[in-house]
Write an enzyme that holds these catalytic residues in place. Structure first.
Site, PDB file in Angstrom:
ATOM      1  N   ASN A 220       0.850  -1.205   0.000  1.00  0.00           N
ATOM      2  CA  ASN A 220       0.000   0.000   0.000  1.00  0.00           C
ATOM      3  C   ASN A 220       0.878   1.245   0.000  1.00  0.00           C
ATOM      4  OD1 ASN A 220       0.533   0.845   2.829  1.00  0.00           O
ATOM      5  ND2 ASN A 220      -0.413  -1.143   3.270  1.00  0.00           N
ATOM      6  N   LYS A 299       7.961 -17.566 -10.633  1.00  0.00           N
ATOM      7  CA  LYS A 299       7.214 -16.461 -11.248  1.00  0.00           C
ATOM      8  C   LYS A 299       6.059 -17.024 -12.072  1.00  0.00           C
ATOM      9  CE  LYS A 299       7.638 -12.497 -14.233  1.00  0.00           C
ATOM     10  NZ  LYS A 299       8.286 -11.925 -15.388  1.00  0.00           N
ATOM     11  N   PRO A 317      -2.841 -11.786  10.700  1.00  0.00           N
ATOM     12  CA  PRO A 317      -3.100 -11.576  12.132  1.00  0.00           C
ATOM     13  C   PRO A 317      -3.212 -10.082  12.414  1.00  0.00           C
ATOM     14  CG  PRO A 317      -0.788 -12.133  11.744  1.00  0.00           C
ATOM     15  CD  PRO A 317      -1.504 -12.321  10.438  1.00  0.00           C
TER      16      PRO A 317
HETATM   17  N1  CTP Z   1      -3.182  -3.211  12.536  1.00  0.00           N
HETATM   18  C1  CTP Z   1      -2.403  -4.275  12.930  1.00  0.00           C
HETATM   19  N2  CTP Z   1      -2.480  -5.463  12.275  1.00  0.00           N
HETATM   20  C2  CTP Z   1      -3.330  -5.621  11.248  1.00  0.00           C
HETATM   21  C3  CTP Z   1      -4.130  -4.549  10.821  1.00  0.00           C
HETATM   22  C4  CTP Z   1      -4.024  -3.337  11.470  1.00  0.00           C
HETATM   23  O1  CTP Z   1      -1.615  -4.126  13.869  1.00  0.00           O
HETATM   24  N3  CTP Z   1      -3.376  -6.793  10.643  1.00  0.00           N
HETATM   25  C5  CTP Z   1      -3.104  -1.951  13.274  1.00  0.00           C
HETATM   26  C6  CTP Z   1      -2.544  -0.780  12.495  1.00  0.00           C
HETATM   27  O2  CTP Z   1      -1.143  -0.661  12.659  1.00  0.00           O
HETATM   28  C7  CTP Z   1      -3.302   0.388  13.124  1.00  0.00           C
HETATM   29  C8  CTP Z   1      -4.642  -0.197  13.476  1.00  0.00           C
HETATM   30  O3  CTP Z   1      -4.421  -1.587  13.594  1.00  0.00           O
HETATM   31  O4  CTP Z   1      -2.707   0.800  14.313  1.00  0.00           O
HETATM   32  C9  CTP Z   1      -5.740   0.062  12.490  1.00  0.00           C
HETATM   33  O5  CTP Z   1      -5.330  -0.256  11.196  1.00  0.00           O
HETATM   34  P1  CTP Z   1      -6.310  -0.002   9.947  1.00  0.00           P
HETATM   35  O6  CTP Z   1      -5.641  -0.536   8.725  1.00  0.00           O
HETATM   36  O7  CTP Z   1      -6.742   1.446   9.965  1.00  0.00           O
HETATM   37  O8  CTP Z   1      -7.576  -0.835  10.364  1.00  0.00           O
HETATM   38  P2  CTP Z   1      -7.981  -2.323  10.109  1.00  0.00           P
HETATM   39  O9  CTP Z   1      -7.934  -3.030  11.406  1.00  0.00           O
HETATM   40  O10 CTP Z   1      -7.184  -2.897   9.021  1.00  0.00           O
HETATM   41  O11 CTP Z   1      -9.510  -2.131   9.688  1.00  0.00           O
HETATM   42  P3  CTP Z   1     -10.124  -1.601   8.285  1.00  0.00           P
HETATM   43  O12 CTP Z   1      -9.137  -1.942   7.232  1.00  0.00           O
HETATM   44  O13 CTP Z   1     -11.392  -2.341   8.186  1.00  0.00           O
HETATM   45  O14 CTP Z   1     -10.343  -0.128   8.449  1.00  0.00           O
END
Ligand code: CTP
Length: 411
Positions: A220, A299, A317
């Site tokens: 991303n 690949k 996770p």
């Molecule tokens: N986070 C994490 N592990 C994941 C997903 C997210 O530790 N697998 C943590 C990120 O570092 C951040 C928080 O959770 O501190 C929220 O991450 P975000 O991407 O905004 O949310 P998601 O839990 O992925 O939810 P959504 O994508 O549905 O908004």
């Protein structure tokens, strides 16, 4: 690391005397002087005669915007006491480079030139003396120099470390003066309030990279800048800092221990390996929610007439939720801070996410308005409500956030 904008630099508004004693590293003092001025400090340069053999006062005057002093009999001072006047005006005296000879002189209170005289005459409790040693590796390792450094520290001076590597003489070892940017960071830390002293801060930053095959993957647009700025701010605030970084090309902030990872699973392992020592966990990484089910060993080839491959995914996770649910966090020994990158309805999403992740503090931001940028605006959400941190540089926001976390640790 990112440049600190003037308004948020701990050096802004400080008045520093920059002393140069003799050594090849004088060329680095020119760059340091420029960086200090850029950070908002005023700089008064004082040079020994030996330093003037290596760099001219003209260069240092041009870069500091002030005439250089080198003579204790300088008639420009009305009372002819440059050593008193200059040292009383300073917030700190920084000697860079500090030669072996100059440090040997200092421990005896030698005062036969303006710089030595000024160091001796400074009010000990109000004007710190910061020394950046620079010399040949044998000179640095010599018991006499090491003894002098220990004595200078015992006398209350702040003696910085040295760099290792190739030296001007061609030898390789310890003794190079720190680079100008490293010195700038040391000085920024010196002037930062130590609100996180004794804390161990663990931070995740950047994106994760989930492989499809050996040459392709899904990631991303997170740049890692916010997490790296937080690591820098936490170190400046006196914390021990471990930074678990996804694939980003940012330099490691000074003083910070960095663990590089690629995937969400690797990030989780790295976090688990250090979370037992941490007292604060800040999850600023944009962790991929899913990874590809069954990464191809080779690949995936286009082939002739074949369809685009169908990818299936498994959920990664949730690193933050896992840490927040641990015994350490629930018993109050680990303070957890989450981030939320949203595209709309920030407050509602951030509040819901804070509860879902089980963290006391969640920092919301609008993903498309922050990814890759040097500035951001934050919305802090806790049990009581919300608080906005207005748009500012990420370095500034990180400093504010660190101060807020420190305050919560205290209460
Ligand atoms: N986070 C994490 N592990 C994941 C997903 C997210 O530790 N697998 C943590 C990120 O570092 C951040 C928080 O959770 O501190 C929220 O991450 P975000 O991407 O905004 O949310 P998601 O839990 O992925 O939810 P959504 O994508 O549905 O908004």
């Amino acid at each position: 690391m990112q440049d600190t904008p003037i308004s948020s630099s701990p050096l802004a508004g400080r008045h520093l005397v920059l002393g140069l004693s003799g050594g090849i590293a004088c060329y680095k003092a020119a760059e340091l002087c420029r960086a200090l001025v850029k950070a908002g400090a005023t700089v008064q340069v004082v040079m020994t005669d030996a330093a003037a053999q290596f760099i001219t006062p003209v260069t240092m005057q041009a870069l500091s915007g002030r005439p250089v002093y080198s003579n204790q009999w300088d008639a420009r001072e009305g009372n002819n006491m440059a050593h008193i006047n200059l040292s009383r005006q300073a917030d700190a005296i920084v000697v860079a480079p500090a030669s072996a000879d100059f440090m040997a002189k200092l421990i005896h209170g030698g005062a036969d030139d303006l710089l030595g005289l000024m160091c001796l005459a400074r009010p000990l409790e109000r004007v710190p003396l910061i020394l950046a040693p620079a010399m040949n590796r044998e000179m640095y390792a010599h018991p006499a120099t090491q003894r002098n450094i220990a004595q200078l520290r015992a006398d209350g001076s702040h003696v910085l470390g040295v760099g290792a590597g190739e030296q001007a003489c061609g030898e390789v070892g310890d003794g190079r003066m720190l680079e100008p940017q490293e010195l700038l960071e040391e000085l920024s830390a010196f002037f930062s309030p130590k609100v996180l002293a004794g804390q161990h801060v663990l931070i995740t930053a950047g994106p994760t990279y989930e492989a499809i095959d050996p040459v392709r993957g899904i990631t991303n647009r997170s740049s890692g800048k916010m997490g790296f700025a937080l690591a820098q701010a936490a170190w400046r605030a006196g914390a021990q800092v471990t930074l678990v970084a996804g694939p980003v090309s940012l330099p490691t902030p000074r003083g910070v221990q960095r663990i590089d990872v690629q995937s969400a699973q690797q990030m989780q392992q790295a976090v688990q390996s250090c979370v037992e020592r941490a007292t604060v966990f800040i999850a600023s990484a944009a962790v991929a929610d899913w990874r590809v089910d069954g990464v191809a060993d080779h690949k995936i080839k286009k082939g002739e007439g074949t369809q685009a491959p169908a990818l299936s995914f498994v959920e990664n996770p949730d690193i933050l939720a896992g840490v927040a649910a641990s015994e350490r966090a629930r018993s109050g020994r680990l303070y957890c801070v989450g981030f939320a990158a949203e595209s709309h309805d920030l407050l509602a999403h951030a509040q819901a996410k804070r509860q879902r992740k089980g963290v006391p503090l969640l920092v919301g931001n609008i993903g498309p308005d922050t990814f890759g940028r040097d500035d951001n605006a934050l919305l802090l959400v806790d049990e009581q409500g919300s608080q906005e941190l207005a748009r500012a540089s990420k370095v500034q926001l990180a400093t504010e956030l660190v101060a807020i976390v420190a305050q919560r640790l205290r209460s």
